[in-house]
Scaffold this motif. Structure first.
Motif, PDB file in Angstrom:
ATOM      1  N   THR A  32       0.835  -1.202   0.000  1.00  0.00           N
ATOM      2  CA  THR A  32       0.000   0.000   0.000  1.00  0.00           C
ATOM      3  C   THR A  32       0.872   1.255   0.000  1.00  0.00           C
ATOM      4  N   GLU A  33       1.913   1.229   0.818  1.00  0.00           N
ATOM      5  CA  GLU A  33       2.801   2.396   0.869  1.00  0.00           C
ATOM      6  C   GLU A  33       3.437   2.644  -0.497  1.00  0.00           C
ATOM      7  N   GLY A  34       3.946   1.592  -1.104  1.00  0.00           N
ATOM      8  CA  GLY A  34       4.601   1.750  -2.413  1.00  0.00           C
ATOM      9  C   GLY A  34       3.642   2.305  -3.455  1.00  0.00           C
ATOM     10  N   ASP A  35       2.402   1.780  -3.461  1.00  0.00           N
ATOM     11  CA  ASP A  35       1.416   2.244  -4.441  1.00  0.00           C
ATOM     12  C   ASP A  35       1.055   3.711  -4.206  1.00  0.00           C
ATOM     13  N   ASN A  36       0.836   4.070  -2.943  1.00  0.00           N
ATOM     14  CA  ASN A  36       0.524   5.482  -2.612  1.00  0.00           C
ATOM     15  C   ASN A  36       1.676   6.383  -3.027  1.00  0.00           C
ATOM     16  N   TRP A  37       2.885   5.924  -2.750  1.00  0.00           N
ATOM     17  CA  TRP A  37       4.080   6.707  -3.066  1.00  0.00           C
ATOM     18  C   TRP A  37       4.208   6.916  -4.576  1.00  0.00           C
ATOM     19  N   ALA A  38       4.011   5.846  -5.337  1.00  0.00           N
ATOM     20  CA  ALA A  38       4.182   5.938  -6.791  1.00  0.00           C
ATOM     21  C   ALA A  38       3.247   6.984  -7.394  1.00  0.00           C
ATOM     22  N   LEU A  39       1.990   6.973  -6.955  1.00  0.00           N
ATOM     23  CA  LEU A  39       1.023   7.927  -7.514  1.00  0.00           C
ATOM     24  C   LEU A  39       1.425   9.358  -7.150  1.00  0.00           C
ATOM     25  N   THR A  40       1.829   9.530  -5.896  1.00  0.00           N
ATOM     26  CA  THR A  40       2.249  10.853  -5.430  1.00  0.00           C
ATOM     27  C   THR A  40       3.521  11.293  -6.157  1.00  0.00           C
ATOM     28  N   GLU A  70      -7.444  -1.677  -3.654  1.00  0.00           N
ATOM     29  CA  GLU A  70      -7.786  -0.450  -2.921  1.00  0.00           C
ATOM     30  C   GLU A  70      -6.575   0.466  -2.731  1.00  0.00           C
ATOM     31  N   ALA A  71      -5.391  -0.102  -2.661  1.00  0.00           N
ATOM     32  CA  ALA A  71      -4.189   0.711  -2.431  1.00  0.00           C
ATOM     33  C   ALA A  71      -4.009   1.741  -3.542  1.00  0.00           C
ATOM     34  N   VAL A  72      -4.448   1.396  -4.742  1.00  0.00           N
ATOM     35  CA  VAL A  72      -4.405   2.342  -5.860  1.00  0.00           C
ATOM     36  C   VAL A  72      -5.768   3.024  -6.007  1.00  0.00           C
ATOM     37  N   ARG A  73      -6.818   2.189  -5.936  1.00  0.00           N
ATOM     38  CA  ARG A  73      -8.170   2.718  -6.193  1.00  0.00           C
ATOM     39  C   ARG A  73      -8.526   3.838  -5.212  1.00  0.00           C
ATOM     40  N   ASN A  74      -8.290   3.596  -3.932  1.00  0.00           N
ATOM     41  CA  ASN A  74      -8.686   4.609  -2.940  1.00  0.00           C
ATOM     42  C   ASN A  74      -7.743   5.810  -2.921  1.00  0.00           C
ATOM     43  N   MET A  75      -6.486   5.581  -3.288  1.00  0.00           N
ATOM     44  CA  MET A  75      -5.561   6.721  -3.380  1.00  0.00           C
ATOM     45  C   MET A  75      -5.962   7.602  -4.568  1.00  0.00           C
ATOM     46  N   CYS A  76      -6.370   6.969  -5.664  1.00  0.00           N
ATOM     47  CA  CYS A  76      -6.830   7.748  -6.828  1.00  0.00           C
ATOM     48  C   CYS A  76      -8.073   8.559  -6.447  1.00  0.00           C
ATOM     49  N   SER A  91       5.306  -6.556  -2.091  1.00  0.00           N
ATOM     50  CA  SER A  91       5.074  -6.647  -0.650  1.00  0.00           C
ATOM     51  C   SER A  91       5.541  -8.011  -0.152  1.00  0.00           C
ATOM     52  N   GLY A  92       6.364  -8.022   0.905  1.00  0.00           N
ATOM     53  CA  GLY A  92       7.006  -9.260   1.368  1.00  0.00           C
ATOM     54  C   GLY A  92       6.044 -10.371   1.748  1.00  0.00           C
ATOM     55  N   HIS A  93       4.931 -10.006   2.395  1.00  0.00           N
ATOM     56  CA  HIS A  93       4.066 -11.065   2.941  1.00  0.00           C
ATOM     57  C   HIS A  93       3.277 -11.816   1.879  1.00  0.00           C
ATOM     58  N   LYS A  94       3.345 -11.336   0.622  1.00  0.00           N
ATOM     59  CA  LYS A  94       2.645 -12.057  -0.443  1.00  0.00           C
ATOM     60  C   LYS A  94       3.503 -13.153  -1.045  1.00  0.00           C
ATOM     61  N   PHE A  95       4.791 -13.182  -0.693  1.00  0.00           N
ATOM     62  CA  PHE A  95       5.635 -14.263  -1.247  1.00  0.00           C
ATOM     63  C   PHE A  95       6.521 -14.888  -0.168  1.00  0.00           C
ATOM     64  N   HIS A  96       5.881 -15.153   0.974  1.00  0.00           N
ATOM     65  CA  HIS A  96       6.520 -15.915   2.054  1.00  0.00           C
ATOM     66  C   HIS A  96       7.585 -15.139   2.819  1.00  0.00           C
ATOM     67  N   GLY A  97       7.573 -13.815   2.690  1.00  0.00           N
ATOM     68  CA  GLY A  97       8.377 -12.969   3.563  1.00  0.00           C
ATOM     69  C   GLY A  97       7.506 -12.518   4.730  1.00  0.00           C
ATOM     70  N   PRO A  98       8.054 -11.670   5.601  1.00  0.00           N
ATOM     71  CA  PRO A  98       7.258 -11.183   6.732  1.00  0.00           C
ATOM     72  C   PRO A  98       6.288 -10.075   6.326  1.00  0.00           C
ATOM     73  N   LYS A  99       5.320  -9.835   7.186  1.00  0.00           N
ATOM     74  CA  LYS A  99       4.437  -8.671   7.000  1.00  0.00           C
ATOM     75  C   LYS A  99       5.188  -7.419   7.449  1.00  0.00           C
ATOM     76  N   GLY A 100       4.727  -6.259   6.978  1.00  0.00           N
ATOM     77  CA  GLY A 100       5.349  -5.007   7.423  1.00  0.00           C
ATOM     78  C   GLY A 100       6.578  -4.616   6.627  1.00  0.00           C
ATOM     79  N   ILE A 101       6.791  -5.264   5.476  1.00  0.00           N
ATOM     80  CA  ILE A 101       7.934  -4.879   4.642  1.00  0.00           C
ATOM     81  C   ILE A 101       7.549  -5.044   3.160  1.00  0.00           C
ATOM     82  N   GLY A 102       7.896  -4.041   2.391  1.00  0.00           N
ATOM     83  CA  GLY A 102       7.668  -4.112   0.953  1.00  0.00           C
ATOM     84  C   GLY A 102       8.861  -3.479   0.263  1.00  0.00           C
ATOM     85  N   ALA A 103       8.766  -3.378  -1.039  1.00  0.00           N
ATOM     86  CA  ALA A 103       9.827  -2.707  -1.783  1.00  0.00           C
ATOM     87  C   ALA A 103       9.222  -2.022  -2.999  1.00  0.00           C
TER      88      ALA A 103
END
Ligand code: PLP
Length: 385
Positions: A71-79, A99-105, A198-210
């Motif tokens: 969500t952070e990455g998506d919000n950041w990209a649009l901004t 929603e991360a893109v839809r609601n930011m838009c 986002s890390g938690h979608k591919f067997h990484g921890p929650k709370g971290i993305g790139a």
């Protein structure tokens, strides 16, 4: 427990946990510190950056910035796109974004930004030419997802980026949160500017993305503060989380296991569609255009929430394609955009498999589901008498 909700989140891989442990207990240094403990933390962060860059096919690890989530990455990209082209006020996106893109838009729209939302066909597919044709000289960002989280439908993001760049220098952002680790990604050979995972979608921890930012675009800092992440995102790095996402990236880079996932998914899909009357697949049945792990199936005249609850009682975890929590009992916007009729859309279930799904898991679901659906349908009929 049978876990078929891997598009919502995934189990932390033992390999990722192992990589995290030293930084949760013992090696607590700040990567910005000049002493040995700090250098140890810095080394872990940079090792993970290389792993994530490898997963994404980035030209250089410096193109990867760690964030807290997708969500952070998506919000950041649009901004970032609007900041980059400060005189422009237009975003092109799709009707089926997360929603991360839809609601930011929607939020940006409230602030005066114009948003064009490109629709999809009944299979959930988008026309790349239509996306490119919506771009105007005022467009700052084109934002399209790679894999739809509800249906698994894949958008041809490289082709879209290529077509957009032929007519504009607008920032091309791809939400890759549900694609990373499931399909191959080679960003250096595309015109995509920003790619979010986002890390938690591919067997990484929650709370971290790139977020991948192509190196020749000058983005403004997201957080004001210290010089972390090349001055792009201030804040002391979450070293243990970063070590975890790096180990997970290494693990899922090898896509060979997806073949097994696909076989399981195909068996589940076939078993369900062949044995349950009035059931249908939502999303293209072209295997090259849909994630190998996802089946979104509607059961006409049923209620997705009720199916989910019954499966949950049996220890089977899935998701629905409806939003019954909302007052209007609306069908998912993704299924609405695909024109799935209401009586089908409200009875939709998303099965999302993963690398730990077994044959026995599929047997269990294909065994219990026909009776369960028949039971719910007869209960619904009785209540109408
Ligand atoms: N984008 C897509 C396609 C997703 O599936 C999700 C999560 O479900 C997100 C963005 C948000 O990711 P996160 O939960 O890491 O914020």
């Amino acid at each position: 427990m049978i876990y078929l909700d891997n598009n919502a989140t995934t189990m932390l891989a033992p390999e990722a946990l192992e990589a995290m442990m030293p930084f949760l207990a013992g090696s607590f240094g700040n990567p910005s510190s000049a002493h040995g403990l700090g250098r140890e933390a810095r080394a872990a962060v940079e090792k993970s950056r290389i792993s994530v860059a490898g997963l994404l096919g980035a030209a250089d690890p410096s193109e990867v910035v760690f964030t807290s989530c997708g969500t952070e990455g998506d919000n950041w990209a649009l901004t970032a796109g609007l900041d980059l082209f400060s005189g422009r006020d237009h975003i092109v996106t799709t009707a089926v974004e997360h929603e991360a893109v839809r609601n930011m838009c929607a939020r940006l729209e409230d602030r005066g930004v114009r948003v064009s939302r490109i629709g999809v066909d009944a299979d959930g597919m988008i026309d790349p030419e239509e996306v490119a044709a919506a771009v105007t000289p005022q467009t700052a960002v084109v934002s399209v997802m790679h894999a739809n989280n509800e249906t698994g439908v894949l958008f041809p993001v490289a082709e879209i980026a290529h077509l957009v760049k032929k007519r504009s220098d607008a920032l091309v952002h791809v939400d890759g949160v549900n694609a990373a680790g499931k399909v191959s990604i080679d960003l250096k050979n595309t015109a995509i500017d920003v790619y979010v995972i986002s890390g938690h979608k591919f067997h990484g921890p929650k709370g971290i993305g790139a977020a991948y930012f192509r190196r020749d675009i000058g983005i403004s800092p997201w957080f004001a503060g210290g010089g972390q992440e090349g001055g792009r995102r201030a804040g002391t790095e979450a070293v243990h989380q970063i070590a975890g996402i790096g180990a997970a990236a290494e693990l899922v880079k090898d896509l060979s296991l997806m073949q097994r996932v696909r076989l399981h998914r195909d068996r589940l899909e076939k078993g369900v569609l062949e044995t349950i009357p009035n059931s249908r697949l939502n999303g293209t049945d072209d295997p090259s255009k849909r994630l190998a792990n996802t089946s979104n199936i509607s059961f006409e005249n049923t209620n997705g929430e009720a199916i989910l609850a019954r499966l949950d009682e049996l220890g089977i975890c899935v998701s629905t394609g409806s939003a019954c929590a909302s007052a209007d009992h609306a069908a998912s916007p993704v299924l609405q955009a695909m024109d799935v009729p209401y009586s089908w859309a409200m009875g939709s279930i998303r099965f999302s498999l993963g690398r730990y799904t077994t044959d026995a898991d599929i047997d269990m679901v294909t065994d219990v589901l026909p009776g369960l659906i028949a039971d719910l349908r007869s209960l619904a009929e009785d209540s109408h008498v």
